[in-house]
Design an enzyme around this catalytic site. Structure first.
Site, mmCIF file in Angstrom:
data_model
loop_
_atom_site.group_PDB
_atom_site.id
_atom_site.type_symbol
_atom_site.label_atom_id
_atom_site.label_comp_id
_atom_site.label_asym_id
_atom_site.label_seq_id
_atom_site.Cartn_x
_atom_site.Cartn_y
_atom_site.Cartn_z
ATOM 1 N N ALA A 18 -5.667 -3.898 0.764
ATOM 2 C CA ALA A 18 -6.217 -5.397 1.287
ATOM 3 C C ALA A 18 -4.966 -6.211 1.553
ATOM 4 C CB ALA A 18 -6.814 -6.109 0.276
ATOM 5 N N GLU A 19 -4.638 -6.114 2.837
ATOM 6 C CA GLU A 19 -3.505 -6.971 3.468
ATOM 7 C C GLU A 19 -3.509 -8.450 3.019
ATOM 8 O OE1 GLU A 19 -5.378 -4.908 5.072
ATOM 9 O OE2 GLU A 19 -4.034 -3.048 5.038
ATOM 10 N N PHE A 66 -1.862 -3.191 11.239
ATOM 11 C CA PHE A 66 -2.529 -3.328 9.784
ATOM 12 C C PHE A 66 -2.196 -4.705 9.263
ATOM 13 C CE2 PHE A 66 -2.749 1.711 10.187
ATOM 14 C CZ PHE A 66 -3.799 1.527 11.148
ATOM 15 N N HIS A 113 -0.867 1.855 15.760
ATOM 16 C CA HIS A 113 0.214 2.318 14.822
ATOM 17 C C HIS A 113 1.524 2.123 15.746
ATOM 18 C CE1 HIS A 113 -2.723 4.614 12.983
ATOM 19 N NE2 HIS A 113 -1.959 4.703 11.769
ATOM 20 N N GLN A 140 1.647 -1.898 5.899
ATOM 21 C CA GLN A 140 1.671 -0.298 6.268
ATOM 22 C C GLN A 140 2.109 -0.080 7.787
ATOM 23 O OE1 GLN A 140 -0.954 3.196 5.312
ATOM 24 N NE2 GLN A 140 0.515 2.878 3.444
ATOM 25 N N PHE A 141 1.511 -0.699 8.645
ATOM 26 C CA PHE A 141 1.814 -0.552 9.954
ATOM 27 C C PHE A 141 1.667 -1.927 10.750
ATOM 28 C CE2 PHE A 141 1.223 3.844 9.482
ATOM 29 C CZ PHE A 141 2.211 4.315 10.511
ATOM 30 N N GLU A 179 0.841 -1.206 0.060
ATOM 31 C CA GLU A 179 0.128 -0.117 0.006
ATOM 32 C C GLU A 179 0.682 1.173 0.135
ATOM 33 O OE1 GLU A 179 -2.202 -0.633 3.609
ATOM 34 O OE2 GLU A 179 -3.126 -2.345 2.836
HETATM 35 C C1 TPP Z 1 -6.330 -2.630 7.750
HETATM 36 C C2 TPP Z 1 -5.759 -1.208 7.572
HETATM 37 N N1 TPP Z 1 -4.830 -1.227 6.506
HETATM 38 C C3 TPP Z 1 -4.016 -0.167 6.383
HETATM 39 C C4 TPP Z 1 -4.578 1.121 7.043
HETATM 40 C C5 TPP Z 1 -3.489 2.325 6.796
HETATM 41 N N2 TPP Z 1 -4.422 3.539 6.197
HETATM 42 C C6 TPP Z 1 -5.115 4.346 6.976
HETATM 43 S S1 TPP Z 1 -6.095 5.229 5.951
HETATM 44 C C7 TPP Z 1 -5.732 4.523 4.640
HETATM 45 C C8 TPP Z 1 -6.337 5.023 3.451
HETATM 46 C C9 TPP Z 1 -7.770 4.927 3.378
HETATM 47 O O1 TPP Z 1 -8.293 5.197 2.407
HETATM 48 P P1 TPP Z 1 -9.832 5.451 2.120
HETATM 49 O O2 TPP Z 1 -10.406 4.131 2.652
HETATM 50 O O3 TPP Z 1 -9.950 5.782 0.738
HETATM 51 O O4 TPP Z 1 -10.257 6.580 3.205
HETATM 52 P P2 TPP Z 1 -9.612 8.030 3.376
HETATM 53 O O5 TPP Z 1 -8.663 7.892 4.201
HETATM 54 O O6 TPP Z 1 -9.493 8.545 2.076
HETATM 55 O O7 TPP Z 1 -10.977 8.771 3.993
HETATM 56 C C10 TPP Z 1 -4.614 3.443 4.873
HETATM 57 C C11 TPP Z 1 -4.053 2.717 3.995
HETATM 58 C C12 TPP Z 1 -5.458 0.766 8.027
HETATM 59 N N3 TPP Z 1 -5.748 2.057 8.613
HETATM 60 N N4 TPP Z 1 -6.043 -0.248 8.138
#
Ligand code: TPP
Lengths: 418, 358
Positions: free
Chosen positions: B67-68, B94, B137, B90-91, B37
Site C-alpha cells: 500500500a503506497e 505505482f 512501468h 516500486q515503479f 514493497e
Molecule cells: C498500485 C500498485 N503498486 C505496486 C504494483 C507492483 N506490483 C505488481 S504485482 C504486485 C504483487 C501483487 O500481489 P498479489 O496482489 O498477491 O497478486 P499476484 O501477483 O500474486 O497475483 C506488485 C507489488 C502495482 N502493480 N500496482
C-alpha cells in the site's frame, strides 16, 4: 474461449445494446425507502436458517468438495456447517469447466514458452491457479461483467476473449487487445485493485439503468492491502450492489508472503467488517469453486448485496519471467503445491466418476492443443504496427498539438526510409 | 580526492552504487531506515536494496503491506518521530496512490508548522522508460513533483552521482523525490565507491569530470542550491538534460562534432532546486539552447527550463530556445516506445534548427 461462450457473450452484447441509451432510474431499488443493505443480508441469512453473523463470517472449515487425491472428501465425517454446505454442481457444468481448465493450463504453458522465445515482453502466469481462473466466469451470464488483473489472462479467455487478444498487452503491441464492451471483460488491470472500484461502479450504473448485471471483480492477496480494495468493498456494501469480489490468495505478492500483508484470521474475514458475506474455498478444487460461485452469483443477482470469496491457491511459477522466486521461497514448497494440482485433481475425479472417458479426454486435450497452436501462430506472425496509431486514440479527435507531433514522426520515419 | 587511479576504479552499475549509498547511510546514521514493497528478502525488483535487510536487520530494512499511501503516510509519522525514512515506490506509476500523502503532507509539513516539523525523508522511485515495460512501468512523473512546492526533485545520470546525490538526499532535512532512471540501473561506469564514500563523508567539495566518474559538483550543495554540471564542454550551443535523457544527448553531441558543431551538454542533476546560474552562464557563452527530456512536453520540466533560459538569456540568444521531449501521449507499448523516446536523430534535427545561418 470455446465458441459457445464467445457466442453467448457476443450475443448478449447485441441484446443489451438496445438499452444502451436507457434513462437512469426506474427500478424499484433506487426509490426512496428501499430496503436497507442490512435487511438484505438478514434475508439471505434467514434463507439459510442462520444468524447474519454466521452468514457473513466464513465457514470454520475450508470449503472443499474434492480432495487432492481426486476423491470427494466432504462425506468423510465432516458435517458442513449450517448455511455453508454447497451442493455438487451439475455434471455438464463440471465437464464444461474441465474443458476450459485443460485449455487454460495449456495456454499458460504456451505463454511461458513464448516469453522464453522472446515473442512476448512479459507473462505473469496463473499456472496452478487455473481452477480459480475458470470458476470466476463460469456462472456469469452474457450481460454480466468480469474485472480482471494482469494475472487473469486465462480467466479473460475463459470468458470468451480470443487468446491472442488477451495476450496483446504482454506481447507489447498495445495496452489492451480487446474491446472490453464486446466481451464484458474489463481491461487486464495493473495498478493494483483499481479495477475493483470500476467493477463496483459498473454494477451501480447497471442498477441505475435497470439492467440485471452481476460483476465478478478479481484481485490477489497482496492487493487486499491497498486502499482501493477497502473502498471498493465498502461502496459495494453501502450501495448493496451485485458484485462478487474474488481474491486469489496465491500466498505471495511478488516476494512478500501473506503473513506480512494481514493479521486477519483469513482474507475472507474482511467481508464482515463491511457487512457482506465472505467464504473461503480451496482454490485448487474446481468442483468446490464452481459450487461456491454458483451460489454467490445467484445470491447477489437476487439482491443479497456483494460477497467476497477467497480462494486458497499457489503461484507455481515466479511472479513473472523477470522474477527469481528462489530468493524468497523454497523449491520444496512449490513442489508440495504441485501435488495439489487443480488439473490432475479434476481429471481423477471426473474419470473415477465415469464422466471423463479416454475418448473425451483425448478430445479435450486436442481442443487445448488447437487453442495453443492458434495462439502460437498468431503470436509468431510478424505484426505490422503503425506508429501513427500512437496519436489516434488519445482523444476523440486529435488535438492540434497531436496532429503536429504525428506529422513530425511521419517526417522522421520517411527520412529514415529514404 | 582529485583523481582515481586505474587500479582502484572498477565497472560499477548504478544499482550497485545506489545500494552502496543506502548501506553507507544506514551505517552512518542509526535514524535511517529503508522500507517499501519487496525491499527486504528480495532486495527490490531492481536489486537496489539487495542484502540490506540481512545486513542491517528487519528493523532497519523491511517490507510493508502492499500500500503506497500507507508507506508514504507512515513515513510522515516516522519523520515526525525523529527518524529518516528512505521509502521505495516500486515503479513510477505505482507511486500515485501515495500522491495524496506526498503533495498534501510531505511537501507542506515544514511550511505549515513554521519549520517545526521537518520531513527528512527520501522517496525513491524507479522512473521513466526505455526498458520495454508494459503500461504503468515507464512514466516520467517528474513534473508532478517538481510542480509541488516543498519537494526537492533529483535524478542522477551517472553512477557516481547516483551514489553522491542519494547520500546527500538522505542527509537533507527536506523531503527529496529521488528519481532513478530505470534504463540506467545496469549501465556501468568506472568508479571507486570507497573513494566516493571517503570524499562524501569528509564533506569534500566539488570535483567535476567530463566522464562523470567522480560525480559532478558537491552533492550537499546541489541539494541546497541546485547542482548542474557540464557533462561535455562546447562552444556553439548548450544542450540541457538530466537523468534518463543524458546518454542520448551526449551521443548526439559526439555525433555533432563530426559536423563541426561543438555542443555543450549540461546535466541538471537537480530539478528542484534548479541551477539557473550554471545554465545561464553556459547559454550566454554559446548563444543557443536546446532542452531535452523524455517526459511528455506539455506542462513539462523541459518547458520550465526553456522559459527560464529565455527570460534570463534573451539578449545572448541567436534563436528561440528549443525543446525535444516525449510526445503528448500516454507512454507507448513496448514495441512502439522507440518512437517516443528522444533519440540521437531527433535531437540532431532540433540542433539543426538552432539558427545557424548567420
Ligand atoms: C498500485 C500498485 N503498486 C505496486 C504494483 C507492483 N506490483 C505488481 S504485482 C504486485 C504483487 C501483487 O500481489 P498479489 O496482489 O498477491 O497478486 P499476484 O501477483 O500474486 O497475483 C506488485 C507489488 C502495482 N502493480 N500496482
Amino acid at each position: 474461449m470455446s465458441d459457445d461462450v464467445r457466442d453467448r457473450v457476443r450475443h448478449g452484447t447485441d441484446e443489451t445494446a438496445g438499452s444502451a441509451g436507457g434513462a437512469v432510474g426506474g427500478p424499484d431499488e433506487t426509490a426512496a425507502g428501499a430496503e436497507q443493505p442490512t435487511n438484505r443480508v438478514r434475508a439471505a441469512a434467514r434463507s439459510f436458517g442462520i444468524t447474519p453473523e454466521d452468514y457473513m463470517l466464513p465457514a470454520r472449515h475450508l470449503i472443499r468438495i474434492v480432495g487432492p487425491d481426486g476423491r470427494v472428501c466432504r462425506s468423510a465425517g465432516e458435517d458442513p456447517e449450517p448455511g455453508h454446505d454447497y451442493p455438487l454442481p451439475a455434471d455438464e457444468d463440471l465437464l464444461a469447466a474441465y474443458r476450459r481448465l485443460v485449455t487454460g493450463r495449456r495456454l499458460n504453458e504456451q505463454n511461458s514458452a513464448l516469453v522464453r522465445q522472446g515473442r512476448m515482453a512479459v507473462y505473469p502466469s496463473s499456472y496452478g491457479q487455473e481452477a480459480c481462473q475458470v470458476a470466476a466466469s463460469a456462472h456469469l451470464e452474457p450481460q454480466d461483467w468480469l474485472f480482471p488483473t494482469y494475472r487473469d489472462a486465462v480467466a479473460v479467455i475463459s470468458r470468451g476473449v480470443p487468446p491472442e487478444e488477451a495476450m496483446t498487452l504482454f506481447r507489447g503491441d498495445w495496452h489492451s487487445g480487446y474491446d472490453p464492451r464486446e466481451y464484458r471483460v474489463g481491461i487486464e488491470s495493473t495498478p493494483l485493485t483499481t479495477q475493483l472500484l470500476h467493477g463496483v461502479g459498473l454494477a451501480h450504473a447497471a442498477r441505475l439503468r435497470g439492467e440485471d448485471t452481476v460483476v465478478v471483480a478479481l484481485c490477489g492477496d497482496g492487493a487486499t492491502s491497498e486502499g482501493d480494495f477497502h473502498e471498493a468493498l465498502n461502496f459495494a456494501a453501502v450501495f448493496h450492489l451485485p458484485v462478487v469480489f474474488f481474491v486469489q490468495n496465491n500466498q505471495y505478492a511478488i516476494s512478500v508472503p501473506l503473513e506480512r500483508q494481514t493479521a486477519a484470521p483469513s482474507l475472507a474475514h474482511k467481508a464482515v467488517g463491511y457487512g457482506m458475506a465472505g467464504e473461503r474455498v480451496d482454490g485448487n478444487d474446481l468442483v468446490a469453486l464452481l459450487a461456491v460461485f454458483e451460489r454467490a452469483v445467484r445470491l447477489t443477482r437476487e439482491g443479497s448485496g456483494p460477497l467476497l470469496i477467497e480462494a486458497l491457491t499457489y503461484r507455481i511459477e515466479a511472479h513473472t519471467n523477470a522474477d527469481d522466486a528462489t530468493r524468497y521461497r523454497t523449491d520444496e514448497e512449490a513442489e508440495h503445491w504441485r501435488t495439489l494440482d487443480p488439473v490432475t485433481r479434476m481429471r481423477t475425479y471426473l474419470s473415477d466418476r465415469g464422466l471423463l472417458t479416454d475418448d473425451l479426454q483425448a478430445e479435450v486435450q486436442a481442443a487445448a492443443e488447437q487453442a495453443a497452436a492458434e495462439l502460437r501462430e498468431g503470436m509468431n506472425a510478424e505484426q505490422e504496427l503503425d506508429p501513427q496509431e500512437l496519436f489516434a486514440h488519445v482523444f476523440t479527435v486529435p488535438t492540434p498539438q497531436l496532429v503536429e507531433q504525428s506529422a513530425q514522426l511521419a517526417d522522421e520515419l520517411a527520412r529514415e526510409e529514404a | 580526492m582529485m583523481s582515481t587511479t586505474a587500479e582502484t576504479t572498477t565497472p560499477v552499475t548504478m544499482a550497485t552504487a545506489l545500494n552502496a549509498a543506502l548501506a553507507d547511510a544506514l551505517t552512518a546514521d542509526p535514524g535511517v531506515l529503508v522500507f517499501g514493497e519487496d525491499v527486504g528478502i528480495l532486495g527490490g525488483v531492481f536489486r537496489v536494496t539487495d542484502g540490506l535487510a540481512e545486513r542491517f536487520g528487519a528493523d532497519r530494512c523491511f517490507d510493508t503491506p502492499l500500500a503506497e499511501s500507507g508507506i508514504a503516510g507512515t513515513a510522515v509519522g516516522m519523520a515526525i518521530g525523529g527518524l529518516r525514512p528512505v521509502i521505495e515506490m516500486q515503479f513510477d506509476a505505482f507511486a500515485y496512490p501515495a500522491f495524496q500523502q506526498v503533495v498534501s503532507h510531505i511537501a507542506k509539513m515544514r511550511n505549515r508548522t513554521r519549520g517545526a516539523l521537518a520531513m527528512s525523508m527520501v522517496i525513491r522511485i524507479p522512473y521513466a522508460g526505455g526498458i520495454g515495460g508494459v503500461e504503468h512501468h515507464s512514466d516520467s512523473s517528474e513534473a508532478y513533483y517538481a510542480h509541488t512546492p516543498g519537494l526537492k526533485v533529483v535524478t542522477p545520470a551517472t553512477v557516481a552521482d547516483a551514489y553522491l546525490l542519494l547520500r546527500a538526499a538522505i542527509d537533507s532535512d527536506d523531503p527529496v523525490v529521488f528519481l532513478e532512471p530505470k534504463k540506467l540501473y545496469f549501465a556501468k561506469d568506472q568508479v571507486d565507491l570507497a573513494a566516493l564514500r571517503a570524499r562524501y563523508e569528509a564533506g569534500a567539495g566539488a570535483t567535476s569530470t567530463s566522464d562523470g566518474s567522480e560525480g559532478g559538483g558537491d552533492p550537499r550543495a546541489a541539494l541546497e542550491a541546485g547542482g548542474a554540471t557540464i557533462a561535455r564542454s562546447g562552444t556553439d550551443a548548450t544542450l540541457v538534460a538530466y537523468g534518463p535523457s543524458l546518454p542520448a544527448v551526449l551521443a548526439a553531441a559526439a555525433a555533432a562534432e563530426a559536423d563541426g558543431r561543438s555542443l555543450e551538454v549540461i546535466d541538471a542533476r537537480t530539478i528542484v532546486p534548479f541551477d539557473d546560474a550554471a545554465v545561464v552562464a553556459s547559454v550566454r557563452r554559446t548563444g543557443r539552447a536546446l532542452v531535452v527530456s523524455e517526459e511528455s512536453g506539455f506542462g513539462s520540466v523541459a518547458g520550465e527550463i526553456a522559459a527560464r533560459i529565455q527570460e534570463r538569456c534573451f539578449h545572448s540568444l541567436r534563436g528561440p530556445v528549443l525543446r525535444v521531449t516525449g510526445f503528448d501521449i500516454p507512454y507507448p507499448p513496448p514495441k512502439l516506445e522507440q518512437h517516443f523516446l528522444p533519440g540521437v536523430d531527433r535531437i540532431l534535427d532540433a540542433v539543426d534548427d538552432l539558427q545557424w545561418e548567420d
